[in-house]
Enzyme design. Structure first.
Site, PDB file in Angstrom:
ATOM      1  N   THR A  11      -6.749  -4.042   1.021  1.00 18.08           N
ATOM      2  CA  THR A  11      -7.637  -5.159   1.336  1.00 18.08           C
ATOM      3  C   THR A  11      -8.839  -4.623   2.110  1.00 18.08           C
ATOM      4  O   THR A  11      -9.910  -5.224   2.080  1.00 18.08           O
ATOM      5  CB  THR A  11      -6.917  -6.237   2.179  1.00 18.08           C
ATOM      6  N   LYS A  68      -7.592   2.891   7.799  1.00 18.63           N
ATOM      7  CA  LYS A  68      -6.344   2.285   7.322  1.00 18.63           C
ATOM      8  C   LYS A  68      -5.190   3.007   7.996  1.00 18.63           C
ATOM      9  O   LYS A  68      -5.398   4.021   8.665  1.00 18.63           O
ATOM     10  CB  LYS A  68      -6.231   2.440   5.802  1.00 18.63           C
ATOM     11  N   ARG A  69      -3.950   2.499   7.836  1.00 20.43           N
ATOM     12  CA  ARG A  69      -2.809   3.213   8.394  1.00 20.43           C
ATOM     13  C   ARG A  69      -2.770   4.651   7.876  1.00 20.43           C
ATOM     14  O   ARG A  69      -3.208   4.939   6.754  1.00 20.43           O
ATOM     15  CB  ARG A  69      -1.504   2.492   8.012  1.00 20.43           C
ATOM     16  N   HIS A 106       5.036  -6.348  -1.617  1.00 18.80           N
ATOM     17  CA  HIS A 106       3.834  -5.656  -1.151  1.00 18.80           C
ATOM     18  C   HIS A 106       3.917  -4.144  -1.234  1.00 18.80           C
ATOM     19  O   HIS A 106       3.044  -3.459  -0.683  1.00 18.80           O
ATOM     20  CB  HIS A 106       3.537  -6.022   0.308  1.00 18.80           C
ATOM     21  N   LYS A 158      -1.747   7.488   1.146  1.00 23.84           N
ATOM     22  CA  LYS A 158      -3.153   7.092   1.208  1.00 23.84           C
ATOM     23  C   LYS A 158      -4.084   8.310   1.173  1.00 23.84           C
ATOM     24  O   LYS A 158      -5.275   8.201   1.023  1.00 23.84           O
ATOM     25  CB  LYS A 158      -3.410   6.251   2.455  1.00 23.84           C
ATOM     26  N   LYS A 183     -12.954  -5.514   2.092  1.00 25.56           N
ATOM     27  CA  LYS A 183     -13.786  -5.747   3.282  1.00 25.56           C
ATOM     28  C   LYS A 183     -15.001  -4.823   3.253  1.00 25.56           C
ATOM     29  O   LYS A 183     -16.122  -5.224   3.571  1.00 25.56           O
ATOM     30  CB  LYS A 183     -12.975  -5.500   4.562  1.00 25.56           C
TER      31      LYS A 183
HETATM   32  C1  26V Z   1       7.325  -2.423   5.638  1.00 33.15           C
HETATM   33  C2  26V Z   1       8.347  -2.192   6.501  1.00 33.15           C
HETATM   34  C3  26V Z   1       9.518  -1.471   6.030  1.00 33.15           C
HETATM   35  C4  26V Z   1      10.727  -1.915   6.728  1.00 33.15           C
HETATM   36  C5  26V Z   1      10.565  -1.889   8.219  1.00 33.15           C
HETATM   37  C6  26V Z   1       9.315  -2.490   8.751  1.00 33.15           C
HETATM   38  C7  26V Z   1       8.254  -2.677   7.793  1.00 33.15           C
HETATM   39  C8  26V Z   1       7.128  -3.360   8.186  1.00 33.15           C
HETATM   40  C9  26V Z   1       6.114  -3.578   7.331  1.00 33.15           C
HETATM   41  C10 26V Z   1       6.223  -3.115   6.063  1.00 33.15           C
HETATM   42  C11 26V Z   1       5.098  -3.442   5.190  1.00 33.15           C
HETATM   43  C12 26V Z   1       4.766  -2.485   4.163  1.00 33.15           C
HETATM   44  C13 26V Z   1       4.128  -3.189   3.102  1.00 33.15           C
HETATM   45  C14 26V Z   1       2.635  -3.360   3.272  1.00 33.15           C
HETATM   46  O1  26V Z   1       2.039  -3.498   4.315  1.00 33.15           O
HETATM   47  N1  26V Z   1       2.014  -3.384   2.152  1.00 33.15           N
HETATM   48  C15 26V Z   1       0.582  -3.533   2.042  1.00 33.15           C
HETATM   49  O2  26V Z   1       0.340  -4.900   1.759  1.00 33.15           O
HETATM   50  C16 26V Z   1      -1.033  -5.160   1.623  1.00 33.15           C
HETATM   51  C17 26V Z   1      -1.178  -6.642   1.431  1.00 33.15           C
HETATM   52  O3  26V Z   1      -0.614  -7.032   0.228  1.00 33.15           O
HETATM   53  C18 26V Z   1      -1.588  -4.361   0.467  1.00 33.15           C
HETATM   54  O4  26V Z   1      -2.963  -4.608   0.384  1.00 33.15           O
HETATM   55  C19 26V Z   1      -1.337  -2.881   0.656  1.00 33.15           C
HETATM   56  O5  26V Z   1      -1.737  -2.173  -0.476  1.00 33.15           O
HETATM   57  C20 26V Z   1       0.132  -2.635   0.914  1.00 33.15           C
HETATM   58  O6  26V Z   1       0.363  -1.297   1.260  1.00 33.15           O
END
Ligand code: 26V
Length: 821
Positions: free
Chosen positions: A662, A554-555, A360, A560, A666
């Site tokens: 996403t 968004k975050r 992701h 971004k 929406k």
């Molecule tokens: C990353 C990490 C890094 C390590 C520690 C904790 C932690 C927790 C969550 C994440 C997630 C980052 C990845 C993420 O959210 N990606 C998003 O995924 C969406 C669904 O596929 C996508 O639409 C977004 O573009 C993407 O940024």
């Protein structure tokens, strides 16, 4: 066992039946009567009445899956951003109106109750919400799928804005109890940490460990308008009796209780940072905790109906939602080899047929790696297994005939263990080596994934890599979030779009119909008014519902580029002040999003937005022409109110950084036009709605690469563009922070002097131009409306039903189970 006397009521869905159910549940479930019941109690009672109606379906589905010996999908995710359940369940069961009537007859306003339910905010952002949309679609399509994750006591923090700054508050979402879950104290598994390994009679034993129990909590996931349901099983940590009792002698009472708390900390909180891999030990414990319980649970379920592991990989698919659950791989090997005494090669064979993995993010700082030293201390057996997998993998690679593959540099690059500096295990590489399929989440992202971060692996295993573009559930994001638009669509093309979003294409047949356009605008306006009521209540400001509602929700992340948006806002403000008499198109620019609590720059950007808002909103020259709002505490429920009111959707990440997005889907589904770079799923949205119905601007991913290669010089851009220079100088000199003029110097230097990593300045001019084009378009009311309708009509492929159908067919090889109804 046959229960001779077991008889239960077949629950009906009429308003009268619901009224009786709610009354019964209030009395016997909540223990209150109409006199003592608070709104919370009514909500609880109503939720239980709804849940009762789901249970029957749940039993039937589970029984059918069992009888048909269906292949099951285990969707492993550290995050499930479910949001509220009450309205969603009413919609799935088709009893919204009946329940409203039932509650009204009891003197209770259902709409007021809905807002009392806390969000289940067990996730950070896109990845967690995607998992929730996918659960909804798996159930709706009848795919036998389980979500597995952690039942955090504290979800995503609540964000308050105090004097313009983000303040985090703990989210103890379980305070008033959770009527949707079924605790399963009988389903507990021991999860071990620490200790050491010994060889005994040819098998490895892991001894002298600390043990925590994982206890299951089940939530029913209803499919929409089907009897099919699924289960979300979340694990909660329970201290181990045995361990505590031993320490439980006289003087050690306190210590025993403290130790208990310590073990139960494992499921205490969601880590609210998705921007960097922080490498916290507790986080690693969480990851192992939930995958270990899950692997034990799936083996137990499999062995209930099979006497050997012969058909294991025909019956089980395990999907890794990013790398956070990757320890499931060595854990399953450990269970098969050490506990069930399966030969190593046979176990590896199963592994490679069972696991699949979705990546992701391309951002290097978010790719997980774990320190070898930490792993050896916490999970010594798993580290051995990882080393064994690595050795076999590198041996195979170095024997490869392919040119360049066996040279030392290549081997070092693909090793699961990063040997530069502190040795670390690269979790994504482990996922790739042990999975049969690896996918990205949009066409561009899947392409970049194989070209950049995983290029070496794509060369070794080209057949393993594929794409499944993300999707969103139309039930929550249109049917529930926007009643006025959903109603209009129903009246125009029927109600089938909820189950087959491609049906929206039929809206094209009313394209150009003035009456329909009018009704479409009225629906949008109703949503704007709903949002304005809430914003006015909070800020005391007035907003014009006929203004262009421009949103970036968004975050908060530098990639971004909320900063790019702010630069446009400042530029627009400066121009309005210079020429207020011009025919400005009134705009409301809305921001919302949380910043990781340790991400200083993201928090500074929030403060800048609020400072700019303060200045702009109180400048008498500006008036209606421009308003800036930061809506606090963005999350699923806030999104459901905000998104349906949008005219323009800001999707402006540096090309090549947003895996998919996403929110972009929406917003488009709700009739917003996208202002976007050619990044993530924006590209596919553009293809679906047509180039005339989207605003695309800025450098492409290839151009970004080229620019970086050629030596990017942001200061030169700053010096050459007067509008940009003015905005940046205001930021630098404290124009928006007169009480603390140095507050935003770091932002200035990041952009102008320190390399502007996300190339904000490189896209500034194109962005401002594209915004002018949006203004011109918006005043041509009919043309704008036609484009908005075209956006809705084109969203068919962005349903999570389409995405899940692809996963089921191409990756999991599962079929829907016939539930007989
Ligand atoms: C990353 C990490 C890094 C390590 C520690 C904790 C932690 C927790 C969550 C994440 C997630 C980052 C990845 C993420 O959210 N990606 C998003 O995924 C969406 C669904 O596929 C996508 O639409 C977004 O573009 C993407 O940024």
């Amino acid at each position: 066992m046959t229960a001779v006397g077991l008889e239960f009521d077949q629950l009906k869905s009429s308003a009268d039946a619901l009224r009786r159910s709610v009354s019964n549940r209030l009395m016997y479930g909540v223990g209150k009567d109409a006199v003592t019941a608070r709104p919370q109690d009514w909500l609880h009672a109503a939720a239980l009445a709804v849940r009762d109606r789901l249970v029957e379906r749940w039993m039937v589905t589970t029984r059918r899956q069992y009888d048909q010996d269906a292949k099951r999908v285990y969707y492993l995710s550290m995050e499930f951003l479910i949001g509220r359940t009450f309205s969603n369940a009413l919609l799935a069961l088709g009893i919204h109106d009946a329940m409203k009537e039932a509650l009204a007859s009891l003197g209770v306003d259902m709409d007021a109750l809905i807002d009392l339910e806390p969000d289940a905010a067990l996730g950070n952002g896109g990845l967690g919400r995607l998992a929730a949309c996918f659960l909804d679609s798996m159930a709706t399509l009848g795919i036998p799928g389980f979500g597995y994750g952690i039942r955090y006591d504290y979800g995503m923090f609540r964000q308050q804005i105090v004097n313009g700054e983000q303040v985090e508050e703990p989210d103890y979402w379980l305070r008033s109890g959770n009527p949707w879950e079924f605790p399963r104290p009988e389903v507990q598994y021991p999860v071990h940490f620490g200790g050491r390994t010994v060889q005994r009679n040819g098998t490895v034993e892991w001894i002298e460990t600390h043990t925590v129990n994982a206890m299951a909590y089940d939530t029913i996931i209803p499919g929409y308008a089907t009897s099919a349901t699924n289960t979300l099983r979340l694990w909660s940590a329970r201290a181990c009796e045995e361990l505590d009792l031993s320490a439980f002698n006289q003087g050690d009472y306190q210590r025993a209780v403290e130790a208990r708390n310590l073990s139960e900390n494992v499921s205490r909180l969601l880590y609210p940072d998705d921007s960097t891999m922080a490498g916290r030990e507790l986080r690693l414990r969480q990851e192992y905790f939930f995958v270990s319980a899950t692997m034990q649970d799936l083996i137990r379920r499999y062995l209930r109906t099979h006497s050997t592991f012969g058909r294991f990989s025909d019956k089980v698919a395990v999907h890794l939602n990013d790398t956070h659950p990757v320890l499931a791989i060595p854990e399953l090997i450990r269970l098969l080899v050490d506990v069930h005494h399966m030969p190593w090669d046979e176990a590896m064979g199963h592994i490679k047929r069972v696991f699949s993995y979705t990546n992701h993010t391309l951002m290097p700082e978010a790719l997980e790696t774990w320190d070898v030293e930490l792993l050896s201390r916490l999970l010594p057996r798993h580290l051995e297994i990882i080393f064994d997998i690595n050795a076999a993998f590198l041996r195979e690679a170095s024997e490869s005939k392919e040119k360049g593959v066996h040279d030392l540099d290549f081997i070092r690059r693909i090793s699961l263990v990063d040997e530069y500096g502190q040795r670390r295990v690269r979790m994504a590489y482990l996922a790739i080596v042990a999975s049969h399929t690896v996918n990205g989440v949009s066409k561009l992202h899947s392409q970049l994934m194989t070209r950049h971060i995983f290029a070496d692996f794509a060369r070794l295993f080209p057949e393993r890599f594929t794409n499944v573009t993300n999707g969103i559930t139309p039930r929550r994001w249109l049917a529930q979030a926007s009643p006025p638009l959903a109603r209009l669509v129903d009246e125009t093309i029927g109600t089938q779009w909820r189950k087959d979003l491609f049906e929206l294409g039929a809206l094209r047949k009313v394209a150009g119909d003035a009456a329909f356009e009018e009704a479409f605008r009225a629906a949008k306006r109703e949503n704007k008014v709903r949002l304005i009521q809430r914003m006015t209540a909070r800020t005391g400001l007035a907003f014009n519902p006929d203004a262009l509602f421009d949103m970036q929700v968004k975050r908060m992340h530098e990639y971004k580029r909320q900063l790019l948006n702010v630069l446009h806002v400042i530029t627009r403000y400066n121009r309005i002040v210079q020429a207020p008499e011009r025919d400005w198109v009134p705009r409301v620019v809305l921001f919302a999003g949380k910043a990781a609590s340790a991400y200083r720059m993201a928090k500074t950007i929030i403060r800048l937005i609020n400072d700019v808002a303060e200045k702009v909103n109180h400048d008498p020259v500006v008036g209606d022409r421009l308003k800036v709002v930061f809506v606090p505490n963005y999350g699923v429920s806030v999104a459901e109110v905000v998104i349906p009111a949008a005219d323009l959707s800001e999707q402006i990440s540096t090309a090549g950084t947003e895996a998919s997005g996403t929110g972009n889907m929406k917003l488009a589904l709700n009739g917003a036009l996208t202002m976007g770079t050619l990044d993530g799923a924006n590209i596919e949205i553009g293809e679906a709605v047509g180039a005339d119905n989207i605003f695309i601007f800025g450098n492409t991913a290839d151009q970004v690469d080229a620019l970086r290669g050629a030596g990017y010089r942001p200061r030169q851009i700053y010096e050459e563009n007067a509008g940009l220079r003015m905005a940046l100088d205001q930021i630098r000199r404290g124009f928006f922070a007169p009480d603390d003029p140095a507050r935003y110097q770091e932002i200035f230097h990041t952009l102008v002097d320190w390399g502007d990593h996300y190339m904000v300045l490189a896209d500034y001019a194109a962005f401002v131009q594209a915004q002018e084009a949006a203004d011109r378009r918006f005043v041509d009311v009919r043309s704008w409306t036609a484009s908005a309708i075209e956006n809705v009509a084109g969203m068919g492929m962005f349903s999570s039903d389409r995405a899940i159908a692809e996963y089921a067919r191409e990756i999991w090889h599962t079929k829907p189970v016939d539930t007989g109804r």
